[in-house]
Every structure is written in C-alpha cells, then in structure tokens.
Design a protein around this motif. Structure first.
Motif, PDB file in Angstrom:
ATOM      1  N   THR A   1      -0.415  18.181  -0.037  1.00  0.00           N
ATOM      2  CA  THR A   1       0.369  16.956  -0.110  1.00  0.00           C
ATOM      3  C   THR A   1      -0.558  15.780   0.163  1.00  0.00           C
ATOM      4  OG1 THR A   1       2.414  18.020   0.623  1.00  0.00           O
ATOM      5  CG2 THR A   1       2.247  15.640   0.943  1.00  0.00           C
ATOM      6  N   LEU A   2      -0.537  14.785  -0.705  1.00  0.00           N
ATOM      7  CA  LEU A   2      -1.381  13.598  -0.521  1.00  0.00           C
ATOM      8  C   LEU A   2      -0.635  12.594   0.347  1.00  0.00           C
ATOM      9  CD1 LEU A   2      -2.788  13.142  -4.142  1.00  0.00           C
ATOM     10  CD2 LEU A   2      -3.663  14.572  -2.273  1.00  0.00           C
ATOM     11  N   ILE A   3      -1.221  12.266   1.492  1.00  0.00           N
ATOM     12  CA  ILE A   3      -0.575  11.407   2.485  1.00  0.00           C
ATOM     13  C   ILE A   3      -1.309  10.066   2.545  1.00  0.00           C
ATOM     14  CG2 ILE A   3       0.099  11.172   4.897  1.00  0.00           C
ATOM     15  CD1 ILE A   3      -0.115  14.270   5.071  1.00  0.00           C
ATOM     16  N   SER A   4      -0.597   9.003   2.276  1.00  0.00           N
ATOM     17  CA  SER A   4      -1.181   7.661   2.346  1.00  0.00           C
ATOM     18  C   SER A   4      -0.487   6.890   3.462  1.00  0.00           C
ATOM     19  CB  SER A   4      -1.016   6.927   1.014  1.00  0.00           C
ATOM     20  OG  SER A   4      -1.688   7.622  -0.024  1.00  0.00           O
ATOM     21  N   ILE A   5      -1.284   6.190   4.262  1.00  0.00           N
ATOM     22  CA  ILE A   5      -0.776   5.490   5.438  1.00  0.00           C
ATOM     23  C   ILE A   5      -1.001   3.992   5.298  1.00  0.00           C
ATOM     24  CG2 ILE A   5      -0.972   5.212   7.933  1.00  0.00           C
ATOM     25  CD1 ILE A   5      -1.822   8.130   8.099  1.00  0.00           C
ATOM     26  N   ARG A   6       0.064   3.242   5.461  1.00  0.00           N
ATOM     27  CA  ARG A   6      -0.027   1.792   5.489  1.00  0.00           C
ATOM     28  C   ARG A   6       0.007   1.317   6.940  1.00  0.00           C
ATOM     29  NH1 ARG A   6       4.252  -2.509   2.701  1.00  0.00           N
ATOM     30  NH2 ARG A   6       3.113  -4.415   3.288  1.00  0.00           N
ATOM     31  N   GLY A   7      -0.955   0.491   7.299  1.00  0.00           N
ATOM     32  CA  GLY A   7      -0.965  -0.007   8.660  1.00  0.00           C
ATOM     33  C   GLY A   7      -2.338  -0.396   9.146  1.00  0.00           C
ATOM     34  N   TRP A   8      -3.374   0.111   8.484  1.00  0.00           N
ATOM     35  CA  TRP A   8      -4.736  -0.222   8.896  1.00  0.00           C
ATOM     36  C   TRP A   8      -5.348  -1.169   7.875  1.00  0.00           C
ATOM     37  CZ3 TRP A   8      -9.430   3.640   9.098  1.00  0.00           C
ATOM     38  CH2 TRP A   8     -10.542   2.969   9.623  1.00  0.00           C
ATOM     39  N   THR A   9      -5.915  -0.638   6.801  1.00  0.00           N
ATOM     40  CA  THR A   9      -6.540  -1.512   5.807  1.00  0.00           C
ATOM     41  C   THR A   9      -5.512  -2.285   5.001  1.00  0.00           C
ATOM     42  OG1 THR A   9      -6.673   0.357   4.273  1.00  0.00           O
ATOM     43  CG2 THR A   9      -8.601  -0.078   5.641  1.00  0.00           C
ATOM     44  N   ILE A  10      -4.312  -1.748   4.878  1.00  0.00           N
ATOM     45  CA  ILE A  10      -3.190  -2.491   4.294  1.00  0.00           C
ATOM     46  C   ILE A  10      -2.140  -2.626   5.377  1.00  0.00           C
ATOM     47  CG2 ILE A  10      -1.431  -2.579   2.488  1.00  0.00           C
ATOM     48  CD1 ILE A  10      -3.146  -0.821   0.761  1.00  0.00           C
ATOM     49  N   THR A  11      -1.901  -3.845   5.857  1.00  0.00           N
ATOM     50  CA  THR A  11      -0.990  -4.054   6.970  1.00  0.00           C
ATOM     51  C   THR A  11       0.464  -4.003   6.505  1.00  0.00           C
ATOM     52  OG1 THR A  11      -0.970  -6.457   6.703  1.00  0.00           O
ATOM     53  CG2 THR A  11      -2.729  -5.507   8.066  1.00  0.00           C
ATOM     54  N   PRO A  12       1.407  -3.863   7.438  1.00  0.00           N
ATOM     55  CA  PRO A  12       2.828  -3.832   7.061  1.00  0.00           C
ATOM     56  C   PRO A  12       3.400  -5.212   6.764  1.00  0.00           C
ATOM     57  CG  PRO A  12       2.426  -2.741   9.189  1.00  0.00           C
ATOM     58  CD  PRO A  12       1.215  -3.529   8.849  1.00  0.00           C
ATOM     59  N   ASN A  13       2.600  -6.254   6.829  1.00  0.00           N
ATOM     60  CA  ASN A  13       3.105  -7.603   6.584  1.00  0.00           C
ATOM     61  C   ASN A  13       3.590  -7.754   5.145  1.00  0.00           C
ATOM     62  OD1 ASN A  13       2.311  -8.249   9.190  1.00  0.00           O
ATOM     63  ND2 ASN A  13       0.274  -8.881   8.515  1.00  0.00           N
ATOM     64  N   ARG A  14       4.583  -8.611   4.957  1.00  0.00           N
ATOM     65  CA  ARG A  14       5.150  -8.811   3.630  1.00  0.00           C
ATOM     66  C   ARG A  14       4.099  -9.296   2.633  1.00  0.00           C
ATOM     67  NH1 ARG A  14      10.795 -11.853   3.581  1.00  0.00           N
ATOM     68  NH2 ARG A  14      11.262  -9.961   4.779  1.00  0.00           N
ATOM     69  N   SER A  15       3.108 -10.029   3.129  1.00  0.00           N
ATOM     70  CA  SER A  15       2.064 -10.542   2.245  1.00  0.00           C
ATOM     71  C   SER A  15       1.231  -9.432   1.618  1.00  0.00           C
ATOM     72  CB  SER A  15       1.137 -11.489   3.024  1.00  0.00           C
ATOM     73  OG  SER A  15       0.520 -10.804   4.112  1.00  0.00           O
ATOM     74  N   ALA A  16       1.274  -8.236   2.215  1.00  0.00           N
ATOM     75  CA  ALA A  16       0.494  -7.107   1.698  1.00  0.00           C
ATOM     76  C   ALA A  16       1.342  -6.146   0.873  1.00  0.00           C
ATOM     77  CB  ALA A  16      -0.173  -6.352   2.847  1.00  0.00           C
ATOM     78  N   ASP A  17       2.604  -6.504   0.594  1.00  0.00           N
ATOM     79  CA  ASP A  17       3.474  -5.605  -0.162  1.00  0.00           C
ATOM     80  C   ASP A  17       2.898  -5.267  -1.534  1.00  0.00           C
ATOM     81  OD1 ASP A  17       5.279  -5.501   1.883  1.00  0.00           O
ATOM     82  OD2 ASP A  17       6.751  -6.850   0.979  1.00  0.00           O
ATOM     83  N   GLU A  18       2.313  -6.265  -2.181  1.00  0.00           N
ATOM     84  CA  GLU A  18       1.769  -6.017  -3.522  1.00  0.00           C
ATOM     85  C   GLU A  18       0.613  -5.033  -3.463  1.00  0.00           C
ATOM     86  OE1 GLU A  18       0.196  -8.506  -7.466  1.00  0.00           O
ATOM     87  OE2 GLU A  18       0.624  -9.555  -5.578  1.00  0.00           O
ATOM     88  N   GLN A  19      -0.263  -5.194  -2.466  1.00  0.00           N
ATOM     89  CA  GLN A  19      -1.375  -4.252  -2.316  1.00  0.00           C
ATOM     90  C   GLN A  19      -0.865  -2.832  -2.089  1.00  0.00           C
ATOM     91  OE1 GLN A  19      -3.602  -6.136   0.950  1.00  0.00           O
ATOM     92  NE2 GLN A  19      -5.293  -6.368  -0.476  1.00  0.00           N
ATOM     93  N   TRP A  20       0.117  -2.703  -1.213  1.00  0.00           N
ATOM     94  CA  TRP A  20       0.677  -1.379  -0.925  1.00  0.00           C
ATOM     95  C   TRP A  20       1.313  -0.792  -2.181  1.00  0.00           C
ATOM     96  CZ3 TRP A  20       0.294   2.640   1.913  1.00  0.00           C
ATOM     97  CH2 TRP A  20       1.341   3.536   2.084  1.00  0.00           C
ATOM     98  N   GLY A  21       1.988  -1.623  -2.954  1.00  0.00           N
ATOM     99  CA  GLY A  21       2.580  -1.148  -4.189  1.00  0.00           C
ATOM    100  C   GLY A  21       1.537  -0.602  -5.151  1.00  0.00           C
ATOM    101  N   HIS A  22       0.401  -1.279  -5.234  1.00  0.00           N
ATOM    102  CA  HIS A  22      -0.679  -0.784  -6.097  1.00  0.00           C
ATOM    103  C   HIS A  22      -1.164   0.588  -5.621  1.00  0.00           C
ATOM    104  CE1 HIS A  22      -0.877  -4.333  -8.502  1.00  0.00           C
ATOM    105  NE2 HIS A  22      -1.328  -5.118  -7.545  1.00  0.00           N
ATOM    106  N   LEU A  23      -1.336   0.733  -4.294  1.00  0.00           N
ATOM    107  CA  LEU A  23      -1.814   2.016  -3.777  1.00  0.00           C
ATOM    108  C   LEU A  23      -0.799   3.120  -4.051  1.00  0.00           C
ATOM    109  CD1 LEU A  23      -3.727   2.798  -0.572  1.00  0.00           C
ATOM    110  CD2 LEU A  23      -1.626   4.055  -1.011  1.00  0.00           C
ATOM    111  N   VAL A  24       0.481   2.836  -3.799  1.00  0.00           N
ATOM    112  CA  VAL A  24       1.517   3.843  -4.034  1.00  0.00           C
ATOM    113  C   VAL A  24       1.531   4.266  -5.499  1.00  0.00           C
ATOM    114  CG1 VAL A  24       4.022   4.229  -4.099  1.00  0.00           C
ATOM    115  CG2 VAL A  24       2.971   3.140  -2.091  1.00  0.00           C
ATOM    116  N   ASP A  25       1.444   3.312  -6.398  1.00  0.00           N
ATOM    117  CA  ASP A  25       1.445   3.640  -7.830  1.00  0.00           C
ATOM    118  C   ASP A  25       0.241   4.502  -8.198  1.00  0.00           C
ATOM    119  OD1 ASP A  25       3.763   2.203  -8.155  1.00  0.00           O
ATOM    120  OD2 ASP A  25       2.789   0.417  -8.969  1.00  0.00           O
ATOM    121  N   ARG A  26      -0.911   4.142  -7.658  1.00  0.00           N
ATOM    122  CA  ARG A  26      -2.130   4.872  -8.010  1.00  0.00           C
ATOM    123  C   ARG A  26      -2.077   6.304  -7.469  1.00  0.00           C
ATOM    124  NH1 ARG A  26      -5.262   1.800  -5.733  1.00  0.00           N
ATOM    125  NH2 ARG A  26      -5.833   3.006  -3.891  1.00  0.00           N
TER     126      ARG A  26
END
Length: 441
Positions: A147-172
C-alpha cells in the motif's frame, strides 16, 4: 519538574485528536493546538493503546531533548519497548539530548485483527512520494504489492494554501498506484503546527544540520503517524525509504538505528535501501524503466508538486544523476539540456541554495560516478571536470540560512517565557519566511 501529559486520544470517524499538556517550562515548544490526524479509514476499531502512538512519536524527541518525563493513560507494550530503543539510538547520535522516562497507567499487549491471520497474507505499506528513494523502494518490494502511503504535514502543510500542492501529489500517487494495481492511503496531520518548530529550532539549530523535523523527528514521527492506519489495514511490514546510505554517518532523523526499531503490536518498520547510494538507486530505476516502465516519471522538486521546475538544486541533481544512470531526464519529468550545466555550476558556486551535509555527500556520490562515465557533450565535459576539482565543503559553507534567521533564533532562544509569550505574535509573523528551512530535507 519538566513533564508532558498526553491525554487519551479521541476519534471522530476518520480523524484522531490528541491534547498534550506540557509543564510551564516546556510550553514554548507547543502551540496549544491538539495533534490532529485524518486518515482515509475508519478508526473505530483501533484500540487506544495504538491511537496514542502518533502523539508519542511527535512528543518524545522533544521530551528527550528537554529531559521531560511523559505521561499517558494506555499504550502498546511493543511501542514502549520501541521508544526505549529509539531513545538509546538518538542519545548516542546527539549529545544535547538528555533522555527521559515514559509513564503509563496501563501498558498492554495490543491485539489487532491481523493477529489471527496467516503470515503469508500479511500486508505491507510504503511511505511514498514518487521521488527517487521511495520509488526505488517500491521497485525493490513490488512483489509484495505494498500500500502506498502519502503523508501531508511536513513538506506539504495542512494549510489551505497548500491544498493545490496536495491535490497534485494525490493525483500523481493515485495514478502510479492504479497503473500497478496497488492500494493507496493518504494521511493528513498538523505536526508542524502542533509543536512549535520555529521555537524548537531556535533552541536546537546549533546542534543540527537542517530543521528539527528533518534532523531529529521525522523517522519516528512519520512512521508513528501510521500506527492507527496499520492497525485498520492489517499492515505488518512498513517501509520507509532511506535518504542516506552506508558510510554516511550524519545526524539525521531517519536512520536504520531509528526506523528499524520502530514497531507496535504486529507492525514492524524498516529503513529501506540503506545498502544503495542515491546514484545506485537511480540505477535500479533505470533498469526498471527499461524492463517495465519506459514512461516512469519522478517527482523530486523542492518548489513544485505539479511536475519538476528543473531549476532548483534537487531538480538539477536528479537530472544529472539520471543522465549518469543512462536515462534522458526529459523523458522522466525533468526539463534539462546541456546549457543547464552552466547555470547549475553558477548556482552551486554562488550559494544560490540552502544546502547541508547530506547534499555534499550526494554530490560526492555523483562525482564518484563521473569517474566512470564518458561525457556526452562539451558542456557536460566541462561541468564534470569542474565537479571533480570543486571543494564541496566550501560550497556547503557558502550556503545557509540568512542572518535575519540566525538573529531570530538567538532572540527566541534567550527570551524568558513571559517575554516570549508577549512577543509571540511578532515571532509568528517572522517565522512564515522561516518555514522553508524547517521543512527542508
């Protein structure tokens, strides 16, 4: 007396919340926010003894630094033993850590659903970003279908401003997994706003090379966040890709003597691919691209998540490594041409990037491979010739945090608690520009 109380965690469907109450002398290291972690699985069946693991994994390194004892209600016995081993490894690594004790009202031998399953059907998991290290670990363990586990909170913070970055990672990651018939898991946590990382760095930066989380906390911290997920998904083997390799004795938060000791219930964590240098990991990816994945794309950029910018140090370093492995960077996600060698050299010599000792070892690894490689073009030949004679230690020394950051650290470190509390709003504003350093790895 310095101490930290961790309250019994609460859950709301897929979200875990844990309140931490430090003694007044340690309050500056905590923001007052509870630790919140959101998973994509329901947590109802996960016992309290494992729900407390994510908070302990973030808090204990701080407690060890401050010599503060930690108190919890219920905790898994296997994880208690793991913390003892990890603490011993960290105390051996860092002289500034004092160590401390963990006290629990109840230490239990936690049973999870996988206790009754056949070991041959055990699930595995891999912390995954799509970079060189985690992709190499996938290739090495692909027969397990982790299972591939990706964690948001370090290099991509949980702030709303980083939602787009997190979306890119999730899609990839979702696309990578779908192409290979793999499961995914996504975890979101606020560990960088639960602990006051700027204040931790203000006190301890003089002892570490990089941010608090990269230098001290991320091996235990990231793996610990996965404990409820592992229990819910019956994951028994959890892999975390190595950043460094044998022969590099750097003080770093993720090493074999840390990650290999992290365990709880029936889950054992593994520090993976430490036997390979970064260039050798690229060799593994080159062989995989040739045999199974000719369109393999990597994501390593320090500045973007929707592709690689091609002009940050890590993009340049990866592109050069791909060429040395026999791959064309432009076919695997990196806009790189011969003319870029000149800009890369100028950036390294001019101190354009904040670099640490780990980057020095990675460029030395590249330099070792250069000795065995015939340059493809005059610009490549010129860069390789320069690299062979360059003083990489001097290049590292010429980079680093700006003077204003050093002044902020000194001021925050030396301020009494009442003064720090009064000045905290100003510190909060200043630390926004400081965040880049905190999350560098």
């Amino acid at each position: 007396m310095a101490l930290i109380h961790i309250d019994t965690p609460t859950t709301d469907g897929r979200t875990l919340r844990t309140t931490v109450r430090p003694s007044s002398d340690l309050a500056r290291f905590f923001t007052g926010n509870p630790l919140e972690v959101t998973y994509d699985v329901d947590l109802e069946s996960v016992p309290d003894s494992l729900l407390v693991v994510p908070a302990l994994a973030q808090v204990c390194p701080v407690a060890w630094a401050a010599g503060a004892d930690v108190y919890v209600d219920t905790v898994d016995a296997t994880f208690v033993s793991a913390l003892e081993d990890v603490q011993a490894a960290m105390l051996e690594m860092y002289d500034f850590l004092e160590g401390s004790d963990l006290y629990a009202r109840e230490v239990v031998d936690t049973r999870v659903s996988s206790d009754d399953s056949d070991d041959e059907n055990a699930e595995s998991g891999l912390l995954f970003t799509g970079g060189v290290d985690s992709t190499c670990s996938y290739v090495r363990h692909r027969e397990e279908e982790p299972t591939l586990i990706s964690i948001r909170g370090w290099t991509i913070t949980p702030n709303r401003s980083a939602d787009e970055q997190w979306g890119h990672l999730v899609d990839r990651v979702t696309g990578f997994a779908a192409d290979r018939g793999l499961e995914t898991a996504f975890v979101e946590a606020n560990m960088l706003s639960f602990l006051d990382h700027p204040m931790l760095l203000a006190h301890y930066k003089r002892y570490v090379d990089g941010g608090w989380y990269s230098s001290v906390g991320h091996g235990l911290g990231l793996l610990g966040l996965c404990a409820p997920l592992a229990a819910a998904r019956d994951i028994e083997d959890l892999y975390m890709a190595a950043t460094h390799w044998e022969g590099i004795d750097l003080e770093w938060g993720s090493r074999p003597d840390i990650d290999d000791n992290v365990r709880w219930a029936k889950t054992q964590c593994h520090h993976d691919a430490y036997d390979l240098t970064r260039q050798e990991r690229l060799d593994v990816l080159a062989a995989y691209a040739e045999s199974d994945a000719p369109d393999l794309e990597l994501q390593t950029c320090n500045d973007r998540m929707d592709g690689n910018c091609g002009v940050c140090e890590k993009c340049y370093r990866t592109a050069v490594g791909l060429r040395l492995a026999g791959l064309e960077p432009t076919e695997h996600g990196y806009p790189f041409a011969d003319d870029d060698y000149h800009d890369l050299r100028r950036g390294l010599e001019g101190g354009r990037w904040i670099l640490g000792q780990d980057e020095r070892y990675m460029w030395e690894d590249i330099r070792d491979r250069v000795h065995e490689t015939e340059p493809r073009s005059p610009p490549e030949r010129a860069f390789f010739a320069w690299l062979e004679s360059a003083d990489l230690s001097e290049i590292i020394d010429n980079s680093g945090s700006p003077l204003r950051h050093r002044v902020l650290r000194a001021g925050a470190r030396n301020a009494p608690d009442p003064v720090y509390t009064t000045l905290y709003p100003a510190w909060s504003i200043a630390k926004a520009s400081y965040q880049r350093l905190l999350t560098r790895r």
